[in-house]
Design a protein around this motif. Structure first.
Motif, PDB file in Angstrom:
ATOM      1  N   LEU A  31      13.251  23.176  17.241  1.00 25.37           N
ATOM      2  CA  LEU A  31      11.831  22.942  16.399  1.00 25.37           C
ATOM      3  C   LEU A  31      10.451  24.105  16.661  1.00 25.37           C
ATOM      4  N   GLY A  32      10.746  24.295  17.968  1.00 24.81           N
ATOM      5  CA  GLY A  32       9.695  25.508  18.236  1.00 24.81           C
ATOM      6  C   GLY A  32       9.669  26.573  17.455  1.00 24.81           C
ATOM      7  N   PHE A  33      11.119  27.090  17.268  1.00 24.22           N
ATOM      8  CA  PHE A  33      11.238  28.123  16.354  1.00 24.22           C
ATOM      9  C   PHE A  33      10.990  28.045  15.187  1.00 24.22           C
ATOM     10  N   ILE A  34      11.333  27.076  14.392  1.00 24.87           N
ATOM     11  CA  ILE A  34      11.155  26.429  13.025  1.00 24.87           C
ATOM     12  C   ILE A  34       9.448  26.687  12.719  1.00 24.87           C
ATOM     13  N   PHE A  35       8.520  26.017  13.729  1.00 19.90           N
ATOM     14  CA  PHE A  35       7.117  25.936  13.770  1.00 19.90           C
ATOM     15  C   PHE A  35       6.882  27.381  13.706  1.00 19.90           C
ATOM     16  N   TYR A  36       7.147  28.154  14.492  1.00 19.45           N
ATOM     17  CA  TYR A  36       6.801  29.690  14.529  1.00 19.45           C
ATOM     18  C   TYR A  36       6.980  30.257  13.343  1.00 19.45           C
ATOM     19  N   ARG A  37       8.206  30.052  12.856  1.00 18.53           N
ATOM     20  CA  ARG A  37       8.580  30.613  11.323  1.00 18.53           C
ATOM     21  C   ARG A  37       7.593  30.043  10.475  1.00 18.53           C
ATOM     22  N   TYR A  38       7.244  28.784  10.503  1.00 20.95           N
ATOM     23  CA  TYR A  38       6.354  28.521   9.440  1.00 20.95           C
ATOM     24  C   TYR A  38       4.943  29.221   9.656  1.00 20.95           C
ATOM     25  N   LEU A  39       4.099  29.168  10.844  1.00 17.79           N
ATOM     26  CA  LEU A  39       3.132  29.905  11.056  1.00 17.79           C
ATOM     27  C   LEU A  39       3.411  31.346  10.653  1.00 17.79           C
ATOM     28  N   SER A  40       4.599  32.149  10.953  1.00 16.05           N
ATOM     29  CA  SER A  40       4.441  33.377  10.604  1.00 16.05           C
ATOM     30  C   SER A  40       4.546  33.640   8.990  1.00 16.05           C
ATOM     31  N   THR A  41       5.227  32.758   8.354  1.00 19.33           N
ATOM     32  CA  THR A  41       5.444  32.562   6.780  1.00 19.33           C
ATOM     33  C   THR A  41       4.018  32.394   6.352  1.00 19.33           C
ATOM     34  N   GLU A  42       3.337  31.450   6.769  1.00 24.09           N
ATOM     35  CA  GLU A  42       1.965  31.208   6.226  1.00 24.09           C
ATOM     36  C   GLU A  42       0.976  32.423   6.394  1.00 24.09           C
ATOM     37  N   PHE A  46      -0.622  34.987   3.529  1.00 24.31           N
ATOM     38  CA  PHE A  46      -2.325  35.354   3.532  1.00 24.31           C
ATOM     39  C   PHE A  46      -2.376  36.802   3.457  1.00 24.31           C
ATOM     40  N   TYR A  47      -1.728  37.437   4.229  1.00 22.53           N
ATOM     41  CA  TYR A  47      -1.750  38.950   3.977  1.00 22.53           C
ATOM     42  C   TYR A  47      -1.344  39.470   2.859  1.00 22.53           C
ATOM     43  N   ARG A  48      -0.505  38.870   2.158  1.00 22.17           N
ATOM     44  CA  ARG A  48      -0.036  39.445   0.462  1.00 22.17           C
ATOM     45  C   ARG A  48      -1.227  39.033  -0.452  1.00 22.17           C
ATOM     46  N   THR A  49      -1.793  37.860  -0.049  1.00 23.41           N
ATOM     47  CA  THR A  49      -2.809  37.544  -1.086  1.00 23.41           C
ATOM     48  C   THR A  49      -4.019  38.530  -0.897  1.00 23.41           C
ATOM     49  N   GLU A  50      -4.242  39.100   0.319  1.00 27.58           N
ATOM     50  CA  GLU A  50      -5.137  39.803   0.843  1.00 27.58           C
ATOM     51  C   GLU A  50      -4.954  41.463   0.151  1.00 27.58           C
ATOM     52  N   GLY A  51      -3.571  41.476  -0.300  1.00 29.51           N
ATOM     53  CA  GLY A  51      -3.491  42.602  -1.012  1.00 29.51           C
ATOM     54  C   GLY A  51      -2.707  43.950  -0.064  1.00 29.51           C
ATOM     55  N   TRP A  52      -2.181  43.235   1.140  1.00 31.25           N
ATOM     56  CA  TRP A  52      -1.274  44.133   1.655  1.00 31.25           C
ATOM     57  C   TRP A  52       0.215  44.103   1.336  1.00 31.25           C
ATOM     58  N   SER A  53       0.644  45.447   0.993  1.00 30.91           N
ATOM     59  CA  SER A  53       1.884  45.649   0.582  1.00 30.91           C
ATOM     60  C   SER A  53       2.875  45.907   1.656  1.00 30.91           C
ATOM     61  N   ASP A  54       4.112  45.673   1.565  1.00 32.69           N
ATOM     62  CA  ASP A  54       5.276  45.940   2.405  1.00 32.69           C
ATOM     63  C   ASP A  54       4.852  47.431   3.315  1.00 32.69           C
ATOM     64  N   GLU A  55       4.582  48.257   2.583  1.00 33.61           N
ATOM     65  CA  GLU A  55       4.253  49.566   3.161  1.00 33.61           C
ATOM     66  C   GLU A  55       3.166  49.784   4.199  1.00 33.61           C
ATOM     67  N   ASP A  56       2.239  48.676   3.952  1.00 35.30           N
ATOM     68  CA  ASP A  56       0.881  48.691   4.730  1.00 35.30           C
ATOM     69  C   ASP A  56       0.983  47.875   5.908  1.00 35.30           C
ATOM     70  N   MET A  57       1.880  46.719   5.726  1.00 36.62           N
ATOM     71  CA  MET A  57       1.846  45.748   6.862  1.00 36.62           C
ATOM     72  C   MET A  57       2.405  46.159   8.306  1.00 36.62           C
ATOM     73  N   PRO A  58       2.937  47.272   8.587  1.00 30.44           N
ATOM     74  CA  PRO A  58       3.181  47.834   9.927  1.00 30.44           C
ATOM     75  C   PRO A  58       1.933  48.145  10.460  1.00 30.44           C
ATOM     76  N   SER A  59       0.758  48.346   9.631  1.00 31.97           N
ATOM     77  CA  SER A  59      -0.514  48.749  10.504  1.00 31.97           C
ATOM     78  C   SER A  59      -1.181  47.499  10.768  1.00 31.97           C
ATOM     79  N   LEU A  60      -0.647  46.232  10.666  1.00 32.81           N
ATOM     80  CA  LEU A  60      -1.467  45.054  10.881  1.00 32.81           C
ATOM     81  C   LEU A  60      -1.103  44.522  12.302  1.00 32.81           C
TER      82      LEU A  60
END
Length: 867
Positions: A31-42, A46-60
Motif C-alpha cells: 500500500l505504501g508503494f501504491i501511494f508513492y506511485r500515486y504521488l509520483s504520477t500526480e 503536473f510537470y507535463r501541464t507545466e510544459g516539461w517534455s520527456d527530454e527536459d525532465m531529467p533536469s528536474l
C-alpha cells in the motif's frame, strides 16, 4: 481488465509474494508503494501541464533547479525529482535497487512544504523502516521491490466521476489483507458494507448542509471516513466542501489513513489528522497544536462523528471525571472496557444538530455497573436515536455480533428505534456480508422510524425502557425468533384445515379475497375445494388482477432503463444512479402488493454492479471502447507457480458469447453441432467399453477401465498383416462383440474424432474471427441491442421473477397446508390396525417346528395387542 479483475490479480500476486511475511505487515509495504506511485504520477502530470517534455525532465532535480523545486513544493506541497519518479524506477530495469527507494523516501520527507507537513510528514516511515524485512540482503530486497513495483504499475491513476480504479483497488487490498490478518484486522478496517450503512444514515441527516465536517477518532485505514464523505457528496455535489478529521493511535495505521484520504482526491487543506491516543486524559482533540496544547486548544464540534473503536479494551481512566468534559455528565466507562469512553468522546464532539454512529459490542446494551449508569444518563438526556443489531461474523478478527448505535446531540422525540438485523446477511466464504438490500432495509427503517416491522424493528417508548431498568438488550424489544410450527389437535385427529392457519395467509387474502373463497369454504375446519391447487390459483381472476397490476407498473420498465442507462450512459453519475434506479423501482412496487421490494432491490443491485463497471469504462475511455477487443489473459499453473498467459481474445465491453448468440447464430450453431457430434463419438467409445469382456484384454489398459490406443493400433496392424497374407483386399465383417470387431470400430471412431476435432478447431477459429470483426464494426443499432440484452434484460427478468415468486410461494403454502392435515392420526391408526390384522391372518397360514410355532403364536398375540 476491469477494476475487479485487476484488483483480484494484484491481490493474488501480492499474497503469494509476501511469502512468510504476516499479512498485516505486508499490507504496509504494497500500500505504501501504491501511494508513492500515486504521488509520483500526480507530480509527473503536473510537470507535463507545466510544459516539461520527456527530454527536459531529467533536469528536474533539486540541485539542478532549486528555484523550480521550491515553486513545486509550494504549489503541490511536496517535490519528487526525476531520478525518484516511479516511472524512472521502472525504466532503470535491472539497475533499480533498494537504495533507490531509500533515497527517494528520504528526499520526499525532506522536501515536504511546511504547510503540508501534517498531511505528508512521516507518511512513508512504516515503508522505509520495513524495507529490511523484504529480504536478507540488498539483492533479495531489490528483487522483492522490483516485483512489487511491476505488480502495481498497471493500476490506472486517473478517474472520472465514480470510476475510481485506484481507490477501488486500494480498498480491495485493505479488505483482503484484513481477511488474512486474523485478530489484527480490527485495528485498521471496518467492512465496507458496514461503512456504507453508517454512511447512508449519516449522509441522510446531513443532506441539506453546504459545508460539512466529519470526524473519526479511531480512523484505521480511513475507509469509513471516505465512505461517509462520498455518501454526503451524493447529496450536496460539493466534495470539496467536506472536511475530514481523523485520529489514530498506531503509527502504521495512521499512515494508512492519510494515504487513503489523499489518494481519493481530497484536498490537503480538507485533511486534518493526528497520531495519538483518543482517550488520553488532557489530550482532547481535534483542535490543538502538539507543541502548545495549553494555549492553542480550541473546542471544535463536528457535523458527524463516526467510529469503529477496538472492542472492550482497557484504558487509563481519569482520576477526576469532573475535570474531563467528555464524561462528567454521564459517568466513566470501566477500566477494562473502554467502549462507552469512545462513545462519550464521539458524543462530546457533536454539534447541537449533529449525528454520530458507532460500532460497539452487544454487551454495552445490558452490562451492569458503571456502564449501566452511563446508559441511564444517555437515555434520560435523550441522546440515543437507534440501536441496530448486526449479524455475527461480519467483522474481521472477531465472530461476535455487534451493534451500530446512532446518537444525536438533540432529538425531537424520546422513543428509541430498535432494529434486529441479525438474520439479514449472506454467506461470503467463512464470513457473512450485508447485501445491498439489507443495507437498504435498515436505512429505510432508521430514516422513516416505523412503529413496528414484524420480527425486524420497533419504536420503543421511554416509559417501556424505564420499566426494563434501562436495559437496552434488543431481544427485550424485538422478537426475531423463527415461528414454531403448530399442529391443530382437532385437524390432526379428525381432519380439515383449521381456519386459524388459513388466516395466517391473510396478506394474500387481503389482495385476493375471492381466491380465498374459491379455495376454502366458511367454517372453523374445512376441506380445500380444489383438487388442483396450482391450476386453481394460476387461473383465478384475482391472480389475473394481480398480474395486471404488475404489468401496469412495469409495462414501460424496459424502456425506462434503456433511456436511463443506454441513452444516458455518457452523462449519468454512476455513484448516484443506483439510488435513482432504486427510487424508481420502489415507486413502481408501491402499486403492486405482496412483492418483496427488498428482494427486487437486491436483484437490481446484483445486475447493476456489472453495468456500473461497464459505464465507468465507457465514460473514461470513450464510446469506441464498445468496439474494442483485448487479449483474454488467464492464470495457468506452472509447477508451484502461476503464469499469466493469453487465451484468445475478448471484448472490452461486449461479451463474445452474447455477440455470437445475437449476431452470429449460424456460426455458433455450426460449432455446437460439431461439438455434439464429437461428444457422440466419445459416447460411442464409452458404450463399447461396457460391452468388452475377457477376450478384449489385449486392447485395454492395465486397470481394464479404458481402451489403450497404442494397443488398438498394434492389433490393427496384426489384423491387416494376417488378412494381407490371405490376399484380402479389405478387412471382412467380424462377428459382433469380437475383439476384431472392436478394433475396427475403435479405429473408425478414432478417425471420426480426428476429423471432427479438426472441424471444431476450424469452426471455432472462424467463429472467433467473425466475432472480432463483428465487434470492431458494430453499428449503433447493434450496440444498443447488445447493451439492452447485457444491461437491461437481466434487471427486467429478475424483477419479473420476484412477481412470479409471489404466485409460486402462495401455491406452495396452500398445498403444504392441505397436505399437512390430509392424513389424520385416526387414518394412521386405522391403517396400522388393518395392516396388523392382515399380517396376523398371514401368520396363521405359516408352518414350522414346535419352536417356530411358539414364536409365531407370540408374534400373533403382539399384533393383536394381547387380545
Amino acid at each position: 481488465m476491469n477494476k475487479q479483475q485487476l484488483a483480484s490479480k494484484i491481490w493474488a500476486s501480492a499474497n503469494k509474494m509476501r511469502s512468510k511475511i504476516e499479512a498485516n505487515e505486508y499490507k504496509d509495504y504494497i500500500l505504501g508503494f501504491i501511494f508513492y506511485r500515486y504521488l509520483s504520477t500526480e507530480i509527473e502530470n503536473f510537470y507535463r501541464t507545466e510544459g516539461w517534455s520527456d527530454e527536459d525532465m531529467p533536469s528536474l532535480e533539486e540541485d539542478i533547479d532549486p528555484e523550480y523545486t521550491e515553486y513545486v513544493r509550494k504549489n503541490r506541497g511536496y517535490f519528487i525529482g526525476y531520478k525518484n519518479l516511479f516511472s524512472t524506477w521502472l525504466n532503470k530495469g535491472n539497475d533499480f535497487g533498494v537504495k533507490d527507494v531509500s533515497e527517494a523516501l528520504s528526499a520526499f520527507n525532506r522536501l515536504i512544504y511546511p504547510t503540508h507537513k501534517k498531511v505528508f510528514s512521516g507518511i512513508f516511515d512504516t515503508l522505509e523502516t520495513g524495507l529490511k524485512n523484504l529480504g536478507d540482503s540488498d539483492t533479495t530486497r531489490s528483487s522483492a521491490i522490483s516485483k512489487l513495483i511491476q505488480l502495481i504499475k498497471d493500476i490506472p491513476m486517473d478517474g472520472n466521476q465514480g470510476y475510481d480504479v485506484l481507490g477501488y483497488i486500494y480498498e480491495y487490498l485493505i479488505s483482503n489483507f484484513a481477511a488474512s490478518a486474523g485478530k489484527k484486522a480490527g485495528e485498521f478496517y471496518t467492512p465496507h458494507e458496514v461503512s456504507v450503512l453508517m454512511a447512508e444514515i449519516v449522509a441522510h441527516h446531513l443532506r441539506d448542509r453546504e459545508k460539512i465536517e466529519i470526524y473519526d477518532p479511531t480512523s484505521g485505514s480511513g475507509s469509513l471516513l471516505i465512505t461517509i464523505g462520498r455518501a454526503v457528496a451524493k447529496h450536496n455535489d460539493s466534495p470539496d466542501n467536506i472536511k475530514y478529521y481523523a485520529q489514530e493511535l498506531k503509527r502504521n495505521t495512521y499512515n494508512l489513513t492519510r494515504m487513503n484520504l489523499v489518494m481519493r482526491g481530497i484536498k490537503p487543506n480538507n485533511i486534518i489528522t493526528r497520531n495519538g491516543d483518543t482517550l488520553e486524559h488532557g489530550s482532547d482533540w481535534p483542535m490543538f497544536e502538539d507543541d502548545d496544547k495549553e494555549t492553542s486548544y480550541e473546542y471544535r464540534p463536528m457535523d458527524a462523528v463516526v467510529s469503529n473503536p477496538p472492542y472492550s479494551q482497557e484504558w487509563d481512566r481519569p482520576s477526576d471525571k469532573d475535570s474531563d468534559p467528555r464524561y462528567k455528565d454521564y459517568g466513566l466507562a470501566p477500566k477494562k472496557k473502554a467502549d462507552y469512553a469512545f462513545l462519550l468522546h464521539d458524543l462530546y464532539h457533536l454539534k447541537s444538530d449533529g449525528i454520530m454512529a458507532i460500532v460497539l459490542p452487544h454487551g454495552v446494551l445490558f452490562r451492569p455497573g458503571d456502564e449501566a449508569e452511563i446508559r441511564r444518563n444517555l437515555i434520560e438526556q435523550n441522546k440515543i436515536e437507534a440501536i441496530i443489531g448486526l449479524p455475527a461474523d461480519i467483522f474481521f478478527g472477531t465472530p461476535i455480533a455487534t451493534i451500530v448505535m446512532v446518537l444525536k446531540a438533540n432529538r425531537d422525540n424520546t422513543d428509541v428505534l430498535f432494529i434486529d438485523a441479525s438474520k439479514y446477511a449472506s454467506k461470503d466464504g467463512k464470513k457473512k456480508k450485508l447485501q445491498a438490500s439489507d443495507i437498504k432495509r435498515i436505512f429505510d427503517a432508521v430514516t422513516t422510524r416505523p412503529a413496528s416491522i414484524d420480527k425486524f424493528a420497533r419504536l420503543v417508548s421511554l416509559k417501556e425502557i424505564l420499566e426494563n431498568e434501562y436495559d437496552l438488550n434488543i431481544p427485550k424489544y424485538v422478537d426475531s425468533s423463527d415461528a414454531v410450527e403448530k399442529w391443530d389437535l382437532y385437524s390432526s385427529l379428525l381432519g380439515g384445515v383449521p381456519r386459524t392457519e388459513i388466516e395466517l395467509l391473510k396478506d394474500y387474502w387481503e389482495v385476493m379475497p375471492a381466491l380465498k373463497s374459491t379455495l376454502f369454504p366458511e367454517g372453523e375446519y374445512v376441506e380445500c375445494l380444489s383438487d388442483n391447487v396450482g391450476d386453481t390459483i394460476r387461473n383465478h381472476d384475482d391472480i389475473k388482477k394481480f398480474q395486471a397490476a404488475y404489468n401496469s407498473a412495469f409495462g414501460d420498465y424496459e424502456q425506462y432503463l434503456i433511456a436511463q442507462l443506454i441513452y444516458g450512459m455518457m452523462t449519468l453519475n454512476v455513484a448516484k444512479e443506483v439510488d435513482i434506479l432504486g427510487e424508481d423501482l420502489f415507486n413502481r412496487l408501491s402499486s403492486v402488493p405482496l412483492l418483496d421490494r427488498y428482494a427486487a432491490f437486491q436483484a437490481l443491485s446484483d445486475c447493476w454492479e456489472q453495468t456500473a463497471t461497464d459505464i465507468e469504462i465507457i465514460q473514461t475511455e470513450g464510446r469506441e471502447v464498445l468496439r474494442k477487443i483485448e487479449p483474454n489473459m488467464v492464470m495457468v499453473k506452472n509447477g508451484e507457480d502461476e503464469d499469466e498467459i493469453q487465451k484468445g481474445w475478448k471484448g472490452r465491453i461486449m461479451p463474445f458469447k452474447l455477440v455470437q448468440k445475437t449476431l452470429l447464430p449460424e456460426y455458433l450453431d455450426r460449432v455446437n453441432e460439431l461439438q455434439e457430434q464429437l461428444a457422440e463419438t466419445v459416447g460411442e467409445v464409452s458404450a463399447l467399453l461396457e460391452e468388452t469382456g475377457e477376450d478384449d484384454a489385449e486392447i485395454l489398459n492395465e486397470d481394464g477401465d479404458a481402451f489403450d490406443n497404442k494397443k488398438v493400433k498394434v492389433q490393427l496392424k496384426l489384423m491387416l498383416k494376417e488378412y494381407k497374407k490371405r490376399k484380402y483386399t479389405d478387412l471382412p465383417d467380424f462377428p459382433e462383440g469380437s475383439i476384431e470387431a472392436h478394433v475396427v470400430t475403435l479405429t473408425k471412431n478414432a478417425d471420426e474424432q480426428k476429423r471432427l476435432k479438426a472441424e471444431v478447431k476450424d469452426a471455432l477459429r472462424e467463429l472467433e474471427e467473425k466475432t472480432i470483426f463483428t465487434i470492431e464494426s458494430l453499428t449503433e443499432e447493434q450496440i444498443r441491442e447488445l447493451l439492452r440484452l447485457k444491461w437491461i434484460m437481466p434487471v427486467v427478468d429478475a424483477v419479473k421473477a420476484e412477481h412470479t415468486n409471489v404466485i409460486t410461494s402462495l401455491i406452495d403454502k396452500v398445498e403444504a397446508l392441505v397436505v399437512k392435515y390430509a392424513v389424520t392420526l385416526n387414518d394412521v391408526e386405522k391403517s396400522i390396525s388393518e395392516s396388523e390384522s392382515k399380517l396376523s391372518d398371514m401368520v396363521v397360514s405359516l408352518r414350522g417346528n414346535d419352536f417356530d410355532m411358539k414364536a409365531l403364536e407370540s408374534f400373533k398375540n403382539l399384533l393383536n395387542h394381547g387380545k
